[in-house]
Write a protein that holds these residues in place. Structure first.
Motif, PDB file in Angstrom:
ATOM      1  N   ALA A 251      -5.695   4.290  -2.633  1.00  0.00           N
ATOM      2  CA  ALA A 251      -6.218   3.159  -2.451  1.00  0.00           C
ATOM      3  C   ALA A 251      -6.188   2.359  -3.678  1.00  0.00           C
ATOM      4  O   ALA A 251      -6.085   1.117  -3.799  1.00  0.00           O
ATOM      5  CB  ALA A 251      -7.961   3.496  -2.407  1.00  0.00           C
ATOM      6  N   ASP A 252      -5.818   3.199  -4.959  1.00  0.00           N
ATOM      7  CA  ASP A 252      -5.632   2.420  -6.231  1.00  0.00           C
ATOM      8  C   ASP A 252      -4.539   1.783  -6.291  1.00  0.00           C
ATOM      9  O   ASP A 252      -4.259   0.818  -7.114  1.00  0.00           O
ATOM     10  CB  ASP A 252      -5.526   3.550  -7.356  1.00  0.00           C
ATOM     11  CG  ASP A 252      -6.933   4.231  -7.659  1.00  0.00           C
ATOM     12  OD1 ASP A 252      -8.011   3.666  -7.237  1.00  0.00           O
ATOM     13  OD2 ASP A 252      -7.023   5.411  -8.043  1.00  0.00           O
ATOM     14  N   LEU A 253      -3.386   1.772  -5.301  1.00  0.00           N
ATOM     15  CA  LEU A 253      -2.227   0.940  -5.104  1.00  0.00           C
ATOM     16  C   LEU A 253      -2.351  -0.519  -5.023  1.00  0.00           C
ATOM     17  O   LEU A 253      -1.906  -1.591  -5.368  1.00  0.00           O
ATOM     18  CB  LEU A 253      -1.255   1.425  -4.377  1.00  0.00           C
ATOM     19  CG  LEU A 253      -0.589   2.931  -4.638  1.00  0.00           C
ATOM     20  CD1 LEU A 253       0.279   3.379  -3.867  1.00  0.00           C
ATOM     21  CD2 LEU A 253      -0.048   2.862  -6.093  1.00  0.00           C
ATOM     22  N   GLY A 254      -3.772  -0.806  -4.185  1.00  0.00           N
ATOM     23  CA  GLY A 254      -3.864  -1.912  -3.760  1.00  0.00           C
ATOM     24  C   GLY A 254      -3.518  -2.153  -2.193  1.00  0.00           C
ATOM     25  O   GLY A 254      -2.573  -1.253  -1.883  1.00  0.00           O
ATOM     26  N   PRO A 255      -3.995  -2.957  -1.364  1.00  0.00           N
ATOM     27  CA  PRO A 255      -3.865  -3.083   0.045  1.00  0.00           C
ATOM     28  C   PRO A 255      -2.372  -3.300   0.138  1.00  0.00           C
ATOM     29  O   PRO A 255      -1.583  -3.115   1.330  1.00  0.00           O
ATOM     30  CB  PRO A 255      -4.885  -4.108   0.747  1.00  0.00           C
ATOM     31  CG  PRO A 255      -5.153  -4.766  -0.685  1.00  0.00           C
ATOM     32  CD  PRO A 255      -5.238  -4.121  -1.662  1.00  0.00           C
ATOM     33  N   THR A 256      -1.648  -4.198  -0.455  1.00  0.00           N
ATOM     34  CA  THR A 256      -0.336  -4.731  -0.239  1.00  0.00           C
ATOM     35  C   THR A 256       0.415  -3.685  -0.564  1.00  0.00           C
ATOM     36  O   THR A 256       1.468  -3.337   0.525  1.00  0.00           O
ATOM     37  CB  THR A 256      -0.045  -6.039  -1.092  1.00  0.00           C
ATOM     38  OG1 THR A 256      -1.018  -6.865  -1.052  1.00  0.00           O
ATOM     39  CG2 THR A 256       1.304  -6.505  -0.921  1.00  0.00           C
ATOM     40  N   THR A 257       0.434  -2.995  -1.434  1.00  0.00           N
ATOM     41  CA  THR A 257       1.438  -1.988  -1.863  1.00  0.00           C
ATOM     42  C   THR A 257       1.337  -0.684  -1.012  1.00  0.00           C
ATOM     43  O   THR A 257       2.333  -0.163  -0.659  1.00  0.00           O
ATOM     44  CB  THR A 257       1.434  -1.712  -3.571  1.00  0.00           C
ATOM     45  OG1 THR A 257       1.561  -2.639  -4.352  1.00  0.00           O
ATOM     46  CG2 THR A 257       2.333  -0.617  -4.105  1.00  0.00           C
ATOM     47  N   ARG A 258       0.059  -0.452  -0.807  1.00  0.00           N
ATOM     48  CA  ARG A 258      -0.055   0.473   0.068  1.00  0.00           C
ATOM     49  C   ARG A 258       0.528   0.562   1.616  1.00  0.00           C
ATOM     50  O   ARG A 258       1.015   1.360   2.170  1.00  0.00           O
ATOM     51  CB  ARG A 258      -1.724   0.802   0.129  1.00  0.00           C
ATOM     52  CG  ARG A 258      -2.188   2.129   1.202  1.00  0.00           C
ATOM     53  CD  ARG A 258      -3.440   2.216   1.088  1.00  0.00           C
ATOM     54  NE  ARG A 258      -3.834   3.168   2.045  1.00  0.00           N
ATOM     55  CZ  ARG A 258      -4.949   3.592   2.455  1.00  0.00           C
ATOM     56  NH1 ARG A 258      -6.236   2.722   2.184  1.00  0.00           N
ATOM     57  NH2 ARG A 258      -5.447   4.604   3.494  1.00  0.00           N
ATOM     58  N   TYR A 259       0.207  -0.728   1.932  1.00  0.00           N
ATOM     59  CA  TYR A 259       0.693  -1.026   3.307  1.00  0.00           C
ATOM     60  C   TYR A 259       2.359  -0.917   3.228  1.00  0.00           C
ATOM     61  O   TYR A 259       2.969  -0.699   4.344  1.00  0.00           O
ATOM     62  CB  TYR A 259       0.341  -2.169   3.761  1.00  0.00           C
ATOM     63  CG  TYR A 259       0.688  -2.567   5.316  1.00  0.00           C
ATOM     64  CD1 TYR A 259      -0.006  -1.755   6.384  1.00  0.00           C
ATOM     65  CD2 TYR A 259       1.307  -3.862   5.819  1.00  0.00           C
ATOM     66  CE1 TYR A 259       0.517  -1.810   7.398  1.00  0.00           C
ATOM     67  CE2 TYR A 259       1.558  -3.852   7.153  1.00  0.00           C
ATOM     68  CZ  TYR A 259       1.094  -2.735   7.872  1.00  0.00           C
ATOM     69  OH  TYR A 259       1.479  -3.179   9.392  1.00  0.00           O
ATOM     70  N   ARG A 260       3.032  -1.440   2.286  1.00  0.00           N
ATOM     71  CA  ARG A 260       4.439  -1.594   2.053  1.00  0.00           C
ATOM     72  C   ARG A 260       4.818  -0.070   2.183  1.00  0.00           C
ATOM     73  O   ARG A 260       5.782   0.175   2.601  1.00  0.00           O
ATOM     74  CB  ARG A 260       4.762  -2.369   0.661  1.00  0.00           C
ATOM     75  CG  ARG A 260       6.323  -2.366   0.705  1.00  0.00           C
ATOM     76  CD  ARG A 260       6.710  -2.829  -0.596  1.00  0.00           C
ATOM     77  NE  ARG A 260       6.165  -4.184  -0.669  1.00  0.00           N
ATOM     78  CZ  ARG A 260       5.342  -4.756  -1.806  1.00  0.00           C
ATOM     79  NH1 ARG A 260       4.741  -3.690  -2.483  1.00  0.00           N
ATOM     80  NH2 ARG A 260       4.833  -5.925  -1.783  1.00  0.00           N
ATOM     81  N   ASN A 261       4.165   0.883   1.385  1.00  0.00           N
ATOM     82  CA  ASN A 261       4.783   2.211   1.372  1.00  0.00           C
ATOM     83  C   ASN A 261       4.380   2.744   2.686  1.00  0.00           C
ATOM     84  O   ASN A 261       5.265   3.639   3.165  1.00  0.00           O
ATOM     85  CB  ASN A 261       3.890   3.088   0.290  1.00  0.00           C
ATOM     86  CG  ASN A 261       4.247   2.345  -1.101  1.00  0.00           C
ATOM     87  OD1 ASN A 261       5.395   1.813  -1.256  1.00  0.00           O
ATOM     88  ND2 ASN A 261       3.511   2.956  -2.136  1.00  0.00           N
ATOM     89  N   PHE A 262       3.639   2.458   3.299  1.00  0.00           N
ATOM     90  CA  PHE A 262       3.020   3.046   4.744  1.00  0.00           C
ATOM     91  C   PHE A 262       3.992   2.536   5.613  1.00  0.00           C
ATOM     92  O   PHE A 262       4.798   3.349   6.403  1.00  0.00           O
ATOM     93  CB  PHE A 262       1.780   2.458   5.223  1.00  0.00           C
ATOM     94  CG  PHE A 262       1.446   3.108   6.539  1.00  0.00           C
ATOM     95  CD1 PHE A 262       0.871   4.121   6.751  1.00  0.00           C
ATOM     96  CD2 PHE A 262       1.619   2.095   7.530  1.00  0.00           C
ATOM     97  CE1 PHE A 262       0.494   4.472   8.259  1.00  0.00           C
ATOM     98  CE2 PHE A 262       1.310   2.358   9.003  1.00  0.00           C
ATOM     99  CZ  PHE A 262       0.839   3.826   9.248  1.00  0.00           C
ATOM    100  N   LEU A 263       4.781   1.273   5.650  1.00  0.00           N
ATOM    101  CA  LEU A 263       5.644   0.942   6.607  1.00  0.00           C
ATOM    102  C   LEU A 263       7.042   1.512   6.208  1.00  0.00           C
ATOM    103  O   LEU A 263       7.708   2.237   7.235  1.00  0.00           O
ATOM    104  CB  LEU A 263       5.742  -0.453   6.370  1.00  0.00           C
ATOM    105  CG  LEU A 263       4.624  -1.448   6.939  1.00  0.00           C
ATOM    106  CD1 LEU A 263       5.266  -2.838   7.033  1.00  0.00           C
ATOM    107  CD2 LEU A 263       4.629  -1.181   8.505  1.00  0.00           C
TER     108      LEU A 263
END
Length: 723
Positions: A251-263
């Motif tokens: 969660a500390d990455l922020g929503p944008t970076t987290r979703y980019r890594n998820f994709l």
């Protein structure tokens, strides 16, 4: 699904004087979509059928987000599969929109979420909310990076073999370490409970296992307790695997970076995921290895429904996908001891000689001891601890672990020694911070935050206070005065990792101790016995884990590393610390829980809510034979400082109602009073009845939801601290 939404649209179009738009034809192939809608009601925890319009057929693939008409409004959900026909007798409502053609829910993750929802008596939509992060359209539309070559073949194959062989690693220090690494490299699925040696080498050992899995063409995921551990493993993986070989999920990455890594994981661009507890659901392709580090940390337990534990999620996933599993820690949890006892997993430990050489020398010192000339004879700091700090500061930084945060978190009456309690919520009263000598220090309630300026003892009416518990703030103040030449560093749980000078005195609460290069010269576990006094089932287990976590940061005994423990030496957990033998303590805890009937020897469900709701759910549930009901007991709820205590309400009357669900009819003939008192009921059953108990509780919650009965309940299976 019915077509009420379509009829409403036609009616609106007719009243506006325009010709209604004809509905689009259904898809020629697999025209029925099975969708799970994002609705939290238990009786709606099932799949609904919708019609796939032909214009949406190409994008409406299994795993995508969709928007459908449900209950008179548009809601989001996931398209799970496409089929030829539906069992629904009426007309089907069409999909409203495909939110995104990105297939974010893979079949493996969907299967895992279903099993986890059944295991924890929860809704599938709640588990999906934990598994798939919120969407960011800009990230989906960004260009994908160039694919990396397979790991180990960056320079090309030589005679059909991988260029880089399996490196020599720290696994040779463990009895079964080389065999574990070889089986992972061969694509097998071993299950291991790893008792790690101290120091930062655990990151290099995990990097070696991940590299072995990558060479076998398999993916890996590692779940860690907090950001500090994720940062440590991130640095090692970047050095060992190269840039872009792994993705972080936290969660500390922020929503944008987290979703980019998820994709990047769901698309298969990256095959290694590391992060906190939600990483257990990461969509890693060709999964061959799952790892959880320090599984006894409470941060691995999800605080949102259905409250799954990352350790259990990984155990389920390893079985579903045929992946290897490693549960590593400096200590050992009772659940891992149960795995070893049943033979479900195998131990990976070092020989006793290696253990003695790797860990620092650990000594127990009771408080208030010392000679007449000892400055600590009448103080809080034992004589050996005083000398360890003084000698250690000459050779490097020294760590002092304090079990409690704050300044003076515990106060009592000076006259009768009765604990100081808040007159509003009966919470504990303490001093939150230090103040100058010319200012008055006012105690505050640690629950509701009210200032107890006119505090009076409820037992003897006294007004004087004394400290019963000293926090990290007061300890740092006292040690800074005692060792004036040392720089005092106090890490904060929600702050960045502080810089530690060579001669620093680090005063920290358990779990946030900063790692220093070369290790601490010495460590003092001050007031260590306080960790054993908590009214908690896991007090001994958690205390030993935190003690070993601090000792693991100290230099080996051969390099002069020493640990002083201020506790009763006769306590079994303290003895296990002295011997550095967490396995025996975990076995002891498991035997005691089996004798007393506590998890993991049995399965236990915690049902909390209003008295009316809890009693109704327990009465409806078809519990397995032999289930014991403990309670109900009242739950004390603290009142926030900003709100006055609520006035007692008059009991409401529930009207008679007859409900039917799945053939179950239970007429309510008499009006009932609704008791809104918060209570808790514990249900204890045999371990083999886990699935039956979970299904019974979920069905009972669905019945209450369909009847719209008042009151809410929280169902938690195998809570960390039952009771």
């Amino acid at each position: 699904m019915s077509t009420d939404g379509d009829q409403l649209e036609l009616l609106r179009a007719a009243t506006r004087g325009r010709k209604p738009k004809p509905p689009a034809p259904a898809a020629a192939e697999l025209p029925v979509a099975r969708v799970t809608v994002d609705v939290p009601l238990p009786h709606l925890d099932r799949v609904f059928d919708y019609l796939v319009p032909e214009p949406m057929s190409a994008a409406a693939q299994p795993g995508v987000r969709v928007r459908v008409r449900f209950g008179g409004q548009d809601v989001e959900g996931y398209l799970l599969e496409r089929v030829e026909a539906s069992d629904h007798q009426g007309r089907l409502a069409p999909l409203r929109r495909v939110v995104s053609p990105e297939r974010v829910l893979t079949p493996a993750v969907l299967r895992l979420c279903r099993v986890v929802a059944e295991r924890y008596a929860g809704n599938l939509t709640d588990v999906l909310r934990l598994a798939v992060p919120p969407r960011h359209a800009r990230v989906e539309q960004a260009p994908r990076p160039e694919p990396l070559p397979p790991f180990g073949q960056e320079d090309g194959p030589v005679d059909g073999a991988v260029v880089s062989p399996i490196p020599i690693t720290g696994w040779e220090q463990y009895r079964a370490g080389p065999a574990l690494l070889a089986r992972i490299a061969a694509g097998d699925a071993p299950r291991a409970v790893w008792t790690a040696l101290p120091g930062p080498a655990w990151c290099d050992d995990l990097a070696a296992t991940i590299a072995a899995a990558l060479r076998a063409g398999r993916g890996s995921l590692v779940v860690l307790p907090d950001k500090r551990d994720v940062d440590a493993l991130d640095r090692v993986l970047t050095r060992r695997l190269g840039q872009g070989r792994h993705a972080r999920l936290e969660a500390d990455l922020g929503p944008t970076t987290r979703y980019r890594n998820f994709l990047a994981l769901s698309r298969g661009d990256v095959k290694v995921a590391i992060g906190t507890r939600a990483t257990a659901f990461a969509p890693v392709h060709d999964l061959g290895l799952v790892v959880i580090w320090d599984d006894g940390d409470e941060m691995h337990s999800e605080p949102r429904a259905p409250y799954p534990h990352a350790r259990e999620v990984l155990a389920v996933r390893a079985g579903l996908e045929g992946a290897a599993l490693i549960a590593g820690s400096w200590s050992r949890s009772v659940e891992c001891a149960g795995w070893l006892r049943t033979g479900w997993a195998r131990p990976v430990v070092a020989d006793r000689r290696v253990v003695r050489d790797a860990w620092p020398r650990i000594q127990v010192a009771a408080t208030a001891v010392g000679g007449r000339d000892d400055p600590s004879a009448h103080g809080r700091l034992p004589g050996p601890a005083w000398r360890a700090i003084s000698d250690g500061l000459k050779r490097g930084p020294v760590l002092v672990q304090v079990p409690r945060a704050g300044y003076l978190p515990g106060l009592a009456c000076q006259d009768c020694r009765h604990p100081a309690r808040c007159e509003h919520c009966h919470g504990p009263v303490g001093l939150p911070r230090s103040v100058p000598k010319d200012q008055a220090s006012l105690p505050e309630c640690r629950w509701c935050g009210r200032v107890a300026a006119a505090w009076r003892c409820q037992n003897c009416q006294g007004r004087r206070l004394r400290a019963t518990t000293v926090g990290v703030g007061r300890t740092a103040e006292e040690l800074g005065q005692a060792f004036a030449g040392a720089a005092v560093v106090v890490p904060q749980a929600d702050g960045p990792t502080p810089h530690v000078p060579p001669n620093a005195l680090v005063v920290s609460t358990p779990g946030i101790e900063p790692v220093v290069e070369g290790g601490y010269a010495a460590a003092v576990l001050l007031d260590a016995g306080r960790l054993l006094e908590r009214p908690d089932l896991r007090a001994s287990e958690d205390a030993l884990r935190r003690w070993l976590g601090a000792a693991a940061l100290v230099r080996p005994s051969a390099a002069g590393g020493a640990v002083i423990v201020s506790a009763d030496p006769q306590v079994p957990a303290v003895q296990a610390l002295i011997r550095v033998d967490p396995g025996s303590q975990a076995d002891r805890e498991f035997d005691e829980r089996a004798e007393l009937g506590f998890p993991p020897a049995v399965v236990m469900a915690d049902v909390t809510g209003t008295a009316t709701a809890v009693n109704s759910l327990v009465r409806i549930a078809r519990l397995p034979e032999g289930t014991q009901t403990l309670g109900p007991t009242e739950v004390l709820v603290a009142t926030p400082a900003a709100e006055p205590p609520p006035k007692p309400r008059e009991p409401r009357r529930r009207l008679p109602r007859t409900a039917a669900l799945s053939g179950l009819e239970e007429p309510v003939k008499e009006a009932e009073e609704i008791d809104e008192t918060q209570v808790r009921v514990l249900l204890r059953a045999s371990r083999k009845d886990l699935a039956v108990l979970a299904r019974a509780l979920h069905e009972a919650a669905a019945i209450r939801s369909s009847r719209r009965e008042p009151g809410a309940t929280r169902i938690q299976l195998d809570p960390l601290n039952p009771g």
